[in-house]
Enzyme design. Structure first.
Site, PDB file in Angstrom:
ATOM      1  N   GLU A 162       0.924  -0.904  -0.446  1.00 47.78           N
ATOM      2  CA  GLU A 162      -0.121   0.011  -0.219  1.00 47.78           C
ATOM      3  C   GLU A 162       0.602   1.378   0.372  1.00 47.78           C
ATOM      4  O   GLU A 162       0.455   2.226  -0.605  1.00 47.78           O
ATOM      5  CB  GLU A 162      -0.939   0.042   1.424  1.00 47.78           C
ATOM      6  N   HIS A 165       1.541   2.378  -3.222  1.00 52.19           N
ATOM      7  CA  HIS A 165       0.677   2.579  -4.000  1.00 52.19           C
ATOM      8  C   HIS A 165       1.006   4.056  -3.840  1.00 52.19           C
ATOM      9  O   HIS A 165       0.166   4.833  -5.044  1.00 52.19           O
ATOM     10  CB  HIS A 165      -1.225   2.042  -3.454  1.00 52.19           C
TER      11      HIS A 165
HETATM   12 ZN    ZN Z   1      -3.000  -2.661  -5.015  1.00 52.38          ZN
END
Ligand code: ZN
Length: 190
Positions: A162, A165
């Site tokens: 994450e 991201h």
């Molecule tokens: Zn992802």
């Protein structure tokens, strides 16, 4: 919750595909107090993740199971992600993470044996993604309070996935193109 209600709820989170350029951009820091629309989006994202990890609902609604979502996957370039991890007893371990910074990490590397997945990647991907077995992350909660968490194993992988991201990096970017299983023997599988 009825199926109709669930379907309505799911419309609230529209998860973008890797083809969308927004997924490859760097998200910006969030200021406090948090905007109401972000709080609502966090709630909707939790609903999605919890439902997606319920085998029956998942099949009924044709959902893809997931344990993490970053705001950029919902089209918002802000440094926020959530993790919702279903434990064996059915309870959830959850984190709402805002403006995270990696503080320290273990040298030991691990990878997810069946391959890492992403709600924005709708295809089979061969290869392994090296991740730190344990990391310590500093971040803010929804009230703007700073905290530090030491996470390990699946949760550590989820945090690193994450956090990537937020910098526009997909897990597929971390797989060696020429040798997707490179250095596999030097890491532990989970
Ligand atoms: Zn992802």
């Amino acid at each position: 919750t009825s199926v109709i209600e669930v379907m309505f709820m799911l419309k609230l989170v529209d998860i973008l595909d890797e083809k969308e350029s927004v997924l490859h951009k760097v998200s910006t820091e969030v200021s406090f107090p948090l905007d109401k629309k972000y709080l609502d989006l966090i709630d909707d994202a939790y609903e999605y993740l919890r439902l997606s990890q319920d085998d029956k609902k998942c099949e009924e609604l044709d959902l893809r199971p997931g344990m993490g979502l970053a705001f950029c996957q919902l089209g918002v370039l802000k440094r926020i992600f959530i993790i919702s991890y279903k434990n064996e007893d059915g309870s959830f371990t959850e984190y709402t993470v805002i403006n995270p910074k990696l503080i320290s990490y273990s040298n030991e590397l691990i990878y997810v044996e069946e391959g890492e997945g992403c709600l924005s990647v709708n295809r089979e991907v061969d290869g392994i993604v090296p991740r730190h077995a344990r990391i310590t992350v500093g971040f803010y909660d929804i009230n703007g309070n700073y905290k530090e968490e030491r996470v390990r194993e699946e949760i550590s992988v989820a945090f690193q996935h994450e956090m990537d991201h937020l910098d526009g990096i997909m897990f597929t970017d971390r797989i060696d193109k020429d040798n997707p299983y490179k250095d596999m023997d030097k890491m532990r599988s989970i």
